[in-house]
Structure formats: structure tokens, C-alpha cells
Write an enzyme that holds these catalytic residues in place. Structure first.
Site: not given
Ligand code: ACM
Length: 512
Positions: A302
Site C-alpha cells: 500500500e
Molecule cells: C495489509 O493489509 N496492509 C497488508
């Protein structure tokens, strides 16, 4: 006469996870005030753990003696049992626990603990119970070497006392990894002496930060129970708390930041200048000093690259490195960090979808789709499966109106976690061979209290433990054993869903 509640019921012991081979034999062995342990060299840790675990409820001293009737034997010739397997023979006159490695003995201690009357798990003395175990012959070897649980202590700080309890609960289920998510946009919990503002500024919201001594103590406590604490430091995204402490590590000279007070994916990320990379290396050096774990997790997921696209410094870096564009700086960044960990003798570990922009020496945790895991192993990565639809415990465990609010988007019920298959049968043996195992994850945006964390963790963690230890998916058998196992969780004071829920039907009289 002992009270009826500890009267042994006939039948097969109901253990979670189920042992690889278990043959019930007639009779019982009783631990009493005269019972002594015969401890072979290398088995001292298992003896100490047995005393520690049984002491509070039973008060049994279990001294070491050369003629002890409970034999704890480390025998390197038993190599077929691997790192964590054990053999346990219980006869009416004695107990023999054997393993090739100390961790196998620790696993066997947990089996003995589950075989005892459930009162043995209580934290206070329980008088009047016959501390007996059913006679049996057990050979038990885990299917996967990585059996874990991730706890997000960045979004919500949890004191070390709680983490110790969490480790105890993992060990009861023969899980061997506590993955600590120590840093994120909303908080930084890892002390780094050279960078004091990380915890002074980044540790403030939602709680606090650990001391080095606390983390070192936790590592030792976990090791005594066969659990490795795997640290995670997020980079190059999920770093807002670090940028609040040291804004010069970002992409906007002169800008200052607050520790993030919202949930979601934050678009502020680390810069790709030398100062940012040196910062990561400094932090990781301290992490490696505190955590002996062979694996060090460096986040990686992310990470919106918009800031790099507009930053002249980042664009320059991408050009200098001959990269096709700023987006490719993500893989470049991870590789710089991976090299640093490798040079220190550690294995870099990262969240990923399918590992596309990571060097194959990264071990990866595919967290979006299970099928990404197969792509990742085909790229040569070693894989720990963490697909969100079967392993994320922040999703509600039922769609029912009684369920407290959780992460939106999915329901991950007990059966779904039990259905998690880290290395499905249709994968080739070579692909399956690169799967180290699996773990559950507890992100804590919607987990305000420690009690709520346990409510979300159990019994779903039991299902994960069953799958990664046994490699089997015997749902009816698991449910039957879990019904009894819930009395163990009750004895340990683990908050549970109301009995109306299907998996917690009325519990018969306790018997192992
Ligand atoms: C995640 O769920 N940020 C790995």
C-alpha cells in the site's frame, strides 16, 4: 474423592491441533506431589516450561530427579521428528516425551497440558483435582514450519504484559510466530536510540511505545515457549508517524506532518534520497539487535507512488538508476533494504500481491488473493500465506446483528479460516515446497481493547493452528474437538462469542 468435574471421560483425547498420530491406551497416569522429572541434557527448558505452566493451578513442584517417572529426553537421533516434532508415550507408571530438538519438547509440553483436566489451565490454585492424563502413544510433526499470528500494535498500543499473554495463547496452539506490526501511519512503537523522536512523537497517539528492555524480555519469554517474535517496520509507505518525527525523510522539503489520525491508505511516503535509506538502515540495525528472528519484515505494501512522480529529487533518482519511471522506485527501494538485511544474515520479508517487483530472495506474504501466492512461488519466492479473505481477523466473524462492528467488506467466519489451504493440492510439489506456512492477522483499527482482540482472535486462531499444524481439513472432527477446547479457553479467561453461536454448542463435562 475428586470432584465429578475432573472425572475422566472415556474416548479419544480432544486436542487442538490434532496430533499426526494418536493411539489411545487403557489407563491413566497421575501427576502428584511425588512426581519428578528426569531431564536429559538440553531438555531443561521444557522442564522449566512444564513447571511454569502447571504450577499456578496444580501447585506441583515437579523436581528434577534421576529416577523421575516423567522423562523429558532430547535425542538428536530422532531426526525424523524434525525441528518441532515430538513423541509422547503415556503409560500408567510413567511418561516419556522425546524430540530431536528443544522446540519439539516444548510442543509436547503443550500437548501434556491439554491432556490434563481443563482446570490445569487456571491461573489460581484448584484443589481437589486428580491431575491425570489418559494413556496414549502420540507421534506429532507439524505440516508447516511457519505457523503464526500478526498483531498490529501500531494502530493500538498493547503493553508487553498483554503480549506475553498473547504468546502463551499462541504456544498453547503450537503456533510458533508472533509477528509484531510495530510501526504505521498512526503510531511508532519501536524505540531507536539514535532517533528518539520516533517514539517521542510517533508513540503518542493510541498509546505509547516499548522500551528496549521490554522487547528483549518479550523475545526471551517467547523463545522459552517456542515462539519467535518477528518484527515488522513498515516502509516506504505506512510511515506517517515517522514523518511526523522526522519530516526531512519525506518528499516535500519544508513540510511538516501530524501522526495520522485516520484509517486507510495514507499517500505520504518516504523519499528515495540517501537520508531516507540511511534512516531505514539505522532503524533496522536496532531492530536486528533487539530481535534475533531470522526474518525481518519490512512492510512494503500500500505505497502510492504519487509523491515520487511529482518530486524532482525522486524523478532524478529514478533516472540516475536507469529505472523506467518513478513507480519502479518501489522495487528499487525494497531491494536496497533487502540487501542490507541479507548482508546482516537475515531474510527480508514483505507483504506483497505476487512479488512482482521484489527480488526472489525476499520471502513474501501475499495478502490480497490466495492465487497470488502461486504466482509468487513460481517467481521463486518463499511464501507465507496471509490472504485477507481467510486470515484477516479484523473482519467480523459472522454477519449477524450481534456482531460488533469490524473492518468492512468481508465476513471471515470460523469455517472460512479452517478452509485456508496454504499449499493447495493442485499446486506442483515444487510450488508447495516454497510455502513456509500461514498466519492470521489482527489489524486493530476496530479493536479498541485487549479483550476485544481476544474475542476476535478466538476461536478463529484455533482453526488456523489446526490447518497449519495438521495440513488437514477435517471440519467435523475439528468442530468436535473445539467444543471441548472452548472449556480450555474459558479456563484461561479468553472472551468468547455467546454460546448461541453454532461453534460453541453446550459443552460436555470437561475431559481431555
Ligand atoms: C495489509 O493489509 N496492509 C497488508
Amino acid at each position: 474423592m475428586p470432584p465429578a468435574r475432573s472425572a475422566p471421560a472415556p474416548g479419544r483425547p480432544r486436542l487442538v491441533p490434532e496430533p499426526t498420530q494418536l493411539q489411545s491406551l487403557p489407563g491413566r497416569f497421575t501427576f502428584d506431589a511425588t512426581t519428578a522429572l528426569k531431564v536429559s541434557p538440553g531438555a531443561e527448558g521444557a522442564a522449566a516450561l512444564l513447571r511454569t505452566l502447571l504450577g499456578p493451578a496444580t501447585g506441583l513442584p515437579l523436581p528434577a530427579r534421576a529416577d523421575g517417572s516423567v522423562v523429558l529426553a532430547l535425542d538428536r537421533a530422532l531426526g525424523g521428528l524434525g525441528e518441532e516434532g515430538y513423541g509422547l508415550t503415556i503409560g500408567t507408571e510413567g511418561v516419556l516425551l522425546r524430540a530431536a530438538r528443544p522446540r519439539g519438547l516444548l510442543a509436547g509440553v503443550q500437548t501434556l497440558r491439554q491432556l490434563l483436566p481443563v482446570e490445569a489451565l487456571r491461573a489460581e490454585p484448584v484443589p481437589g483435582v486428580a491431575w491425570s492424563v489418559p494413556c496414549a502413544q502420540i507421534t506429532d510433526i507439524p505440516r508447516f514450519p511457519w505457523r503464526g499470528s500478526m498483531l498490529d500494535v501500531a494502530r493500538r498500543f498493547r503493553p508487553v504484559s498483554y503480549l506475553r499473554r498473547y504468546v502463551d495463547l499462541l504456544a498453547l496452539h503450537k503456533l510458533n510466530v508472533l509477528h509484531l506490526h510495530l510501526t504505521d501511519d498512526q503510531g511508532w512503537r519501536m524505540p531507536v536510540p539514535a532517533l528518539p523522536r520516533l517514539t517521542e512523537v510517533g508513540g503518542l497517539p493510541h498509546g505509547g511505545a516499548y522500551t528496549r528492555a521490554e522487547l528483549g524480555g518479550l523475545v526471551a519469554y517467547a523463545a522459552e515457549r517456542g515462539v519467535t517474535v518477528v518484527p515488522e517496520i513498515e516502509m516506504p509507505g505506512h510511515v506517517r508517524a515517522a514523518l511526523a518525527a522526522y519530516p526531512e525523510l519525506g518528499n516535500h522539503p519544508g513540510r511538516t506532518y501530524e501522526v495520522w489520525d485516520r484509517w486507510g491508505v495514507c499517500d505520504t511516503i518516504l523519499g528515495v534520497h540517501d537520508q531516507a535509506l540511511d534512516f531505514c538502515r539505522t532503524v533496522l540495525d536496532e531492530v536486528m539487535d533487539v530481535f534475533p528472528s531470522p526474518y525481518v519484515h519490512v512492510g512494503g505494501e500500500e505505497c502510492p507512488t504519487d509523491e515520487w512522480h511529482v518530486s524532482p529529487a525522486a524523478r532524478r533518482r529514478a533516472a540516475e538508476e536507469g529505472l523506467p519511471g518513478p513507480a519502479a522506485l518501489h522495487g528499487w527501494f525494497m531491494e536496497r533494504i533487502g540487501e542490507h538485511l541479507l548482508a546482516a544474515g537475515r531474510h527480508p520479508l514483505s507483504w506483497t500481491e505476487d512479488g512482482a517487483d521484489l527480488p526472489p530472495y525476499f520471502t513474501v506474504m501475499p495478502w490480497r488473493d490466495a492465487e497470488h501466492g502461486r504466482t509468487a512461488v513460481r517467481r521463486g519466492h518463499r511464501v507465507i500465506m496471509a490472504p485477507h479473505r481467510t486470515t484477516y481477523l479484523d473482519y467480523p466473524q459472522s454477519a449477524g446483528p450481534e456482531e460488533p462492528p469490524g473492518q468492512a467488506g468481508e465476513v471471515v467466519d470460523l469455517r472460512t479460516v479452517h478452509g485456508n489451504d496454504p499449499a493447495p493440492a493442485h499446486w506442483s510439489p515444487e510450488e508447495a515446497g516454497r510455502v513456509l506456512g500461514s498466519q492470521v492477522q489482527l489489524w486493530t483499527e476496530y479493536v479498541p481493547t485487549p479483550a476485544h482482540a481476544e474475542y476476535l482472535t478466538f476461536p478463529r486462531l484455533c482453526a488456523l493452528a489446526e490447518v497449519v499444524w495438521t495440513g488437514r481439513h477435517d471440519w467435523p472432527g475439528f468442530q468436535e474437538r473445539l467444543r471441548h477446547h472452548r472449556t480450555r479457553l474459558d479456563a484461561l479467561g479468553v472472551p468468547r462469542r455467546p454460546d448461541a453461536a453454532p461453534a460453541s454448542a453446550p459443552v460436555p463435562a470437561p475431559a481431555p
